[in-house]
Motif scaffolding. Structure first.
Motif, PDB file in Angstrom:
ATOM      1  N   GLU A   1       2.739  11.637  -2.469  1.00  0.00           N
ATOM      2  CA  GLU A   1       4.052  12.272  -2.407  1.00  0.00           C
ATOM      3  C   GLU A   1       4.678  12.136  -3.790  1.00  0.00           C
ATOM      4  OE1 GLU A   1       5.523  13.962   0.019  1.00  0.00           O
ATOM      5  OE2 GLU A   1       3.930  13.608   1.484  1.00  0.00           O
TER       6      GLU A   1
ATOM      7  N   VAL B   1       3.968   8.256  -5.000  1.00  0.00           N
ATOM      8  CA  VAL B   1       3.403   7.200  -4.169  1.00  0.00           C
ATOM      9  C   VAL B   1       2.115   7.749  -3.584  1.00  0.00           C
ATOM     10  CG1 VAL B   1       3.684   5.869  -2.047  1.00  0.00           C
ATOM     11  CG2 VAL B   1       5.633   6.211  -3.553  1.00  0.00           C
TER      12      VAL B   1
ATOM     13  N   TYR C   1       6.224   3.078   6.135  1.00  0.00           N
ATOM     14  CA  TYR C   1       6.258   3.884   4.918  1.00  0.00           C
ATOM     15  C   TYR C   1       6.029   3.003   3.687  1.00  0.00           C
ATOM     16  CZ  TYR C   1      11.025   2.095   4.366  1.00  0.00           C
ATOM     17  OH  TYR C   1      12.117   1.281   4.248  1.00  0.00           O
TER      18      TYR C   1
ATOM     19  N   ASN D   1       7.250   3.404  -0.520  1.00  0.00           N
ATOM     20  CA  ASN D   1       8.077   4.258  -1.365  1.00  0.00           C
ATOM     21  C   ASN D   1       8.298   3.661  -2.744  1.00  0.00           C
ATOM     22  OD1 ASN D   1       9.998   2.285  -1.042  1.00  0.00           O
ATOM     23  ND2 ASN D   1      11.519   3.592  -0.105  1.00  0.00           N
TER      24      ASN D   1
ATOM     25  N   HIS E   1      12.931   9.651  -5.832  1.00  0.00           N
ATOM     26  CA  HIS E   1      12.531   8.917  -4.627  1.00  0.00           C
ATOM     27  C   HIS E   1      11.318   9.594  -4.004  1.00  0.00           C
ATOM     28  CE1 HIS E   1      13.356   7.682  -0.235  1.00  0.00           C
ATOM     29  NE2 HIS E   1      12.668   6.748  -0.837  1.00  0.00           N
TER      30      HIS E   1
ATOM     31  N   GLN F   1       8.237   9.023  -1.112  1.00  0.00           N
ATOM     32  CA  GLN F   1       7.919   8.195   0.043  1.00  0.00           C
ATOM     33  C   GLN F   1       6.790   8.798   0.851  1.00  0.00           C
ATOM     34  OE1 GLN F   1      11.125   6.288   2.271  1.00  0.00           O
ATOM     35  NE2 GLN F   1      10.293   7.178   4.153  1.00  0.00           N
TER      36      GLN F   1
ATOM     37  N   SER G   1       7.373  -1.292   0.889  1.00  0.00           N
ATOM     38  CA  SER G   1       7.228  -0.716   2.229  1.00  0.00           C
ATOM     39  C   SER G   1       8.461  -1.064   3.046  1.00  0.00           C
ATOM     40  CB  SER G   1       5.973  -1.284   2.905  1.00  0.00           C
ATOM     41  OG  SER G   1       6.155  -2.665   3.196  1.00  0.00           O
TER      42      SER G   1
ATOM     43  N   MET H   1      11.553   4.174  -5.758  1.00  0.00           N
ATOM     44  CA  MET H   1      12.832   4.814  -6.029  1.00  0.00           C
ATOM     45  C   MET H   1      13.359   4.272  -7.356  1.00  0.00           C
ATOM     46  SD  MET H   1      16.314   5.091  -3.710  1.00  0.00           S
ATOM     47  CE  MET H   1      15.805   3.713  -2.762  1.00  0.00           C
TER      48      MET H   1
ATOM     49  N   TYR I   1      10.532  -0.625  -5.099  1.00  0.00           N
ATOM     50  CA  TYR I   1       9.333  -0.061  -4.483  1.00  0.00           C
ATOM     51  C   TYR I   1       8.830  -0.992  -3.394  1.00  0.00           C
ATOM     52  CZ  TYR I   1       6.517  -3.398  -7.176  1.00  0.00           C
ATOM     53  OH  TYR I   1       5.961  -4.544  -7.690  1.00  0.00           O
TER      54      TYR I   1
ATOM     55  N   ASN J   1       4.993   8.495   4.478  1.00  0.00           N
ATOM     56  CA  ASN J   1       5.263   7.989   5.827  1.00  0.00           C
ATOM     57  C   ASN J   1       3.998   7.890   6.655  1.00  0.00           C
ATOM     58  OD1 ASN J   1       8.170   7.939   5.547  1.00  0.00           O
ATOM     59  ND2 ASN J   1       8.033  10.169   5.543  1.00  0.00           N
TER      60      ASN J   1
END
Length: 93
Positions: free
Chosen positions: A69, A62, A45, A47, A81, A83, A19, A49, A17, A85
């Motif tokens: 998201e 996130v 971004y 995220n 996943h 993310q 940026s 995963m 995890y 943005n």
């Protein structure tokens, strides 16, 4: 991140995890993983995963500046996943 993800032959659930400029490794404990990072206004971004290790059913999300998201993965070696943005004109999408 939440759900069920038993350790497989390759070990426990693999979580990364962060940026675009700061990647970290997380640990899944008692069916959850949660982390908080400082908001970097220059980040492109943020995220999270995670890859399942043969079985399981997980959800991940996130949230950046109130925008969330979400994603889901089940079975096999599938990947969850999520993310968020940075927008061209500011904000998160």
């Amino acid at each position: 991140m939440w759900g069920t993800a038993p350790a497989g032959t390759l070990g426990p659930l693999d979580i990364t995890y962060g940026s675009d400029s700061d990647t970290r490794k997380g640990s899944f404990k008692n069916g959850t993983f949660e982390a908080t990072l400082p908001l970097d206004d220059d980040a492109m971004y943020f995220n999270v995963m995670a890859q399942l290790q043969g079985s399981g059913d997980i959800n991940c999300s996130v949230t950046v500046d109130g925008h969330t998201e979400k994603a889901h993965a089940a079975g096999g070696y599938n990947i969850c996943h999520a993310q968020a943005n940075s927008g061209l004109l500011g904000g998160w999408g």
